[in-house]
Each structure stands twice: as structure tokens, then as C-alpha cells.
Design an enzyme around this catalytic site. Structure first.
Site, PDB file in Angstrom:
ATOM      1  CE  LYS A  70       3.297   0.403  -0.520  1.00  0.00           C
ATOM      2  NZ  LYS A  70       3.512  -0.784   0.205  1.00  0.00           N
ATOM      3  CB  SER A 146       6.058  -2.370  -2.054  1.00  0.00           C
ATOM      4  OG  SER A 146       4.971  -2.344  -1.403  1.00  0.00           O
ATOM      5  CB  SER A 170       6.379  -3.280   1.734  1.00  0.00           C
ATOM      6  OG  SER A 170       6.408  -4.267   0.968  1.00  0.00           O
TER       7      SER A 170
END
Length: 454
Positions: A70, A146, A170
Site C-alpha cells: 500500500k 482503504s 481496511s
């Protein structure tokens, strides 16, 4: 090699000489080049670095395994975007985050950075600057957030392993929507050093994978105390991969009732029931004040998040995604008394949950209230009421991360052909139990990933 080969399958083939790290990386980069324009999972591809490292990688539990992170996790030479426009102006990271270093020490090879919701304040996988990462099982649907790029990349077979972050859900939400295994460890278990924060008292880092063994092997590789993260627990490494096949004999497992069944879609309830049936679970427990816990988690999230971003909100408000900006501004206006009450309740709720684990070893609950919604969808029906979608996707994950409990999300196919996830929740530091249960479900076929046609 099959693009959906697991990390452990790839590593075994490299160690045994049936393929090479270079061949694996070349195939991985070719698949990213072909499919990333469709999935929008990557924001940067580190091809030159990956090829150079592959040339000398032959050993380790993750030998030759491509992975991506990420884009709030530091990669040397790249600015750490955290899904934002503002961070594009930051200088490149001087060094890799410790978790990247630890995975590479186990033989894994970094291939890039992944799309995410701006500053991790998102459950959808939609980014106002980079565009939405797409669900590999239906390109019109959300990947979840996310860590949406992480879910999209592993679910689409671009990489077998990815790292994400989980503040309110997330890791578990994209795992549910994209049909993956995901691990949110106990708060403090894995170092967050070298990552851009969202809510320090809630932030966790953890892996996505298409098999439980991959979760366990990568988790083992990433463990270890790190004084650079003030929240990292000074505990010895407690490896889990060696005990995955130990089964569930003697474990007390229950399904969460009450709040965790109210409002869930038929697909979500059927998934929990199928997992419970596969484990022979008939017991139900009530998690006390779960609705209030979810509310308190929201107050802590929005106030801590707003405090982190106050200067950016003052100086560069137009450079935020408006949805994120407006929720952060709202957080800055929350009365201090409400934040204090939320923290007091948090301590009470943690005590209640620890007491509950005196009588059970693991609790099953939905990961999301529904399968992946359509990209751009703004509302959905929850418990008979039409509600805003973005803040309500995490209704079943927030009360758990709120007190830092470890969770493994497992994927369950639904009649619609889309996956949905179930949480396996255990007491602090008992990731081993959650992974053992997940592994048994995988062996029995009750929890499994689906390979999309891309």
C-alpha cells in the site's frame, strides 16, 4: 507458472530449481503491465529494482515471491503518497519500511506501490486523484478500502502477496470484497515504522494473500520488536506457520449474535452460517455494547485523524478529495468531551471483550454487511434503512480494531458469484488460533479464493 500460484508454491518452485526468481518476476511484471490499466491497483512499479534483486534470490521461505505494498508504506526512492495529492510534493523515502526489509530478508521481491483511499480514510477503494481500484471479480464494483489496491492486486493475480493497513477495517473490507484471506494482527504486533499514519492508536499493518499458509509465512517473517514504532509491543517472536495443521480440537468457537446479525445482507449471514456449520459451531455470544463501540471508534478516528491533518486542511484544502476533507473538518469540530468519553468507553469495552474470551477462544462475525457495491454507489439499504454507503461498510469491523484484537478474514463464495468475508476474531496475541481455524476451513473448502477471468 499459474498467475494465481500461492506465495508458498512459488517459493518452493524457486528453492527446488523448477523455476527461477527472474522468471517469476518477469511473468509478474508482464501481468501487471497487461492488467493494471484494467484494475488500477498499482501507482508505481519498481521493475528495475525487482529484476536486480531477482537475479540473486534463490532461498528463503518466500524465495522469489513478488509482493507489493500500500502506498503509505515507505519504498526507498519513491515519495510515500498515502493516496494523496499533497504527499506527491514530499521527497522520496530514504529507506524501505522495516516490514519491506523483513519480507525481502525472507526472499520476497518488491514490485511496487499500490493504490489506496486518500490518507486511509476510506472503505470503498475509490481515490479522487488516482481513480478507483477495481474489483477483479466484477470491474464495475468496488475493491474495498482503504487498502483497495492491495485487494485488487492479489485478487487479480498480479501478485500473490500484498501489505495493507487496517485502522477500522481496511484489510478486512477489501479481503471481503475481493475474496481473499487477510490478517489484521494484534495492535502492536507488527511495526508501523516507515508508514504514513492515519490514527496512531488504531493503525495496524498486515498481509493479504490467497492462502492461509501465505498469511502465516509472511506474518512470521515480519514479526519482531521495533523501538522505532512507539506502539510496537516488546514481545518475543511467536511463529505460527508450524502449527497451522493442528486443527481445532478443544477450541471453543462461537458466532456473534445481536448487533453482528442486525442489518447484514442474506449473503453475509449465509456466509457466517456456512463457516459455523463447517466448524460444527452452534454457540452464539453477544458482544456487549457493540453499537456504542462502533460509535466511539468513529469519534476517535475522526478526531485523531483531523488533528494529524490540521495544517494541511488550513493550507491546502483544495488538494484533498472533498469527501475526505469534509469528514476531517467535521472531526476537528467534535467536542473534546466526546473524545474523552469515547476513550473511557474504549477501556471498558476492552475489559468486557477480554472477559468474554475467558469462555470462548474465537468468535465468528461478518466482515462486511454486503458483497462489493458498484463503484460510485453512494447509498445502500442496511437493516431496512437507506444509509450513506461510505461510512457504513465497516460496521462489523470497527468494534474489533477499536480495541486491537487480531482477526483473520476468510473468503466465502456466494450464490451471486461474488465473494464475501467472515471474520475470525481471537484474544490479543492469539493469531495462531485464528490462523489454525482459517486453515481448517480452507482444507475443508468452506473458505476459498475464486480466480477471476481476466
Amino acid at each position: 507458472m499459474n498467475p494465481f500460484a500461492t506465495a508458498t508454491e512459488i517459493a518452493a518452485a524457486v528453492r527446488e530449481g523448477r523455476t527461477t526468481s527472474s522468471a517469476v518476476i518477469d511473468a509478474c511484471l508482464a501481468r501487471i503491465e497487461r492488467l493494471n490499466p484494467v484494475l488500477n491497483a498499482f501507482t508505481a512499479v519498481t521493475a528495475e529494482r525487482a529484476r536486480a534483486r531477482a537475479a540473486g534470490t534463490k532461498t528463503g521461505p518466500l524465495a522469489g515471491v513478488p509482493f507489493a505494498v500500500k502506498n503509505l508504506i515507505d519504498i526507498a526512492g519513491l515519495p510515500t503518497l498515502a493516496g494523496s495529492r499533497i504527499n506527491r510534493d514530499h521527497p522520496p523515502a530514504a529507506a524501505d519500511a522495516p516490514l519491506v526489509t523483513r519480507l525481502e530478508a525472507a526472499g520476497a521481491i518488491l514490485v511496487g506501490a499500490l493504490n489506496m483511499g486518500e490518507y486511509a480514510y476510506d472503505f470503498t477503494g475509490e481515490n479522487g486523484h488516482e481513480g478507483a481500484s477495481r474489483n477483479p471479480h466484477d470491474l464495475a464494483r468496488m475493491s474495498g478500502g482503504s487498502s483497495g489496491g492491495s485487494g485488487s492486486a492479489v485478487g487479480g493475480g498480479l501478485v500473490p502477496l500484498a501489505l495493507g493497513s487496517d485502522t477500522n477495517g481496511s484489510i478486512r473490507v477489501p479481503s471481503s470484497f475481493c475474496g481473499l484471506f487477510g490478517l489484521k494482527p494484534t495492535y502492536g504486533r507488527l511495526t508501523r515504522a516507515g508508514s504514513f499514519p492515519f490514527v496512531s492508536s488504531l493503525d495496524h499493518l498486515g498481509p493479504f494473500a490467497s492462502s492461509v499458509t501465505d498469511l502465516a509465512v509472511s506474518y512470521d517473517a515480519m514479526q519482531g520488536y521495533d523501538p522505532a514504532d512507539a506502539g510496537c509491543a516488546d514481545r518475543p517472536v511467536e511463529t505460527v506457520s508450524g502449527g497451522l495443521e493442528s486443527g481445532i480440537g478443544g477450541l471453543r468457537i462461537a458466532s456473534a449474535g445481536g448487533y453482528f446479525r442486525a442489518g447484514a445482507s442474506p449473503e453475509a449471514l449465509a456466509a457466517v452460517d456456512a463457516i459455523a456449520s463447517a466448524l460444527g459451531v452452534t454457540n452464539t455470544v453477544t458482544i456487549p455494547q457493540a453499537q456504542r463501540a462502533r460509535s466511539a471508534a468513529y469519534i476517535i478516528t475522526t478526531t485523531e485523524g483531523a488533528a494529524l491533518h490540521l495544517d494541511r486542511l488550513r493550507t491546502r484544502p483544495d488538494d484533498f478529495d472533498p469527501d475526505v476533507r469534509d469528514r476531517l473538518i467535521a472531526g476537528a469540530l467534535v467536542p473534546a468531551a466526546a473524545a474523552v468519553q469515547a476513550q473511557k468507553f474504549r477501556r471498558w469495552f476492552r475489559d468486557q471483550m477480554l472477559h468474554l474470551f475467558d469462555s470462548v477462544d474465537a468468535i465468528l462475525a461478518p466482515a462486511t454487511p454486503c458483497v462489493a457495491p458498484l463503484i460510485g454507489q453512494k447509498t445502500f439499504v442496511l437493516d431496512g434503512k437507506e444509509l450513506p454507503l461510505r461510512p457504513n461498510i465497516g460496521i462489523y469491523t470497527q468494534p474489533i480494531s477499536f480495541i486491537g484484537l487480531p482477526v483473520v478474514a476468510v473468503p466465502v463464495p456466494t450464490a451471486s458469484g461474488l465473494p464475501i468475508g467472515v471474520q475470525i476474531i481471537t484474544a490479543p496475541w492469539r493469531e495462531d488460533l485464528a490462523l489454525r481455524i482459517a486453515r481448517l476451513l480452507e482444507v475443508r473448502g468452506a473458505a476459498r479464493t475464486l480466480q477471476p477471468e481476466l
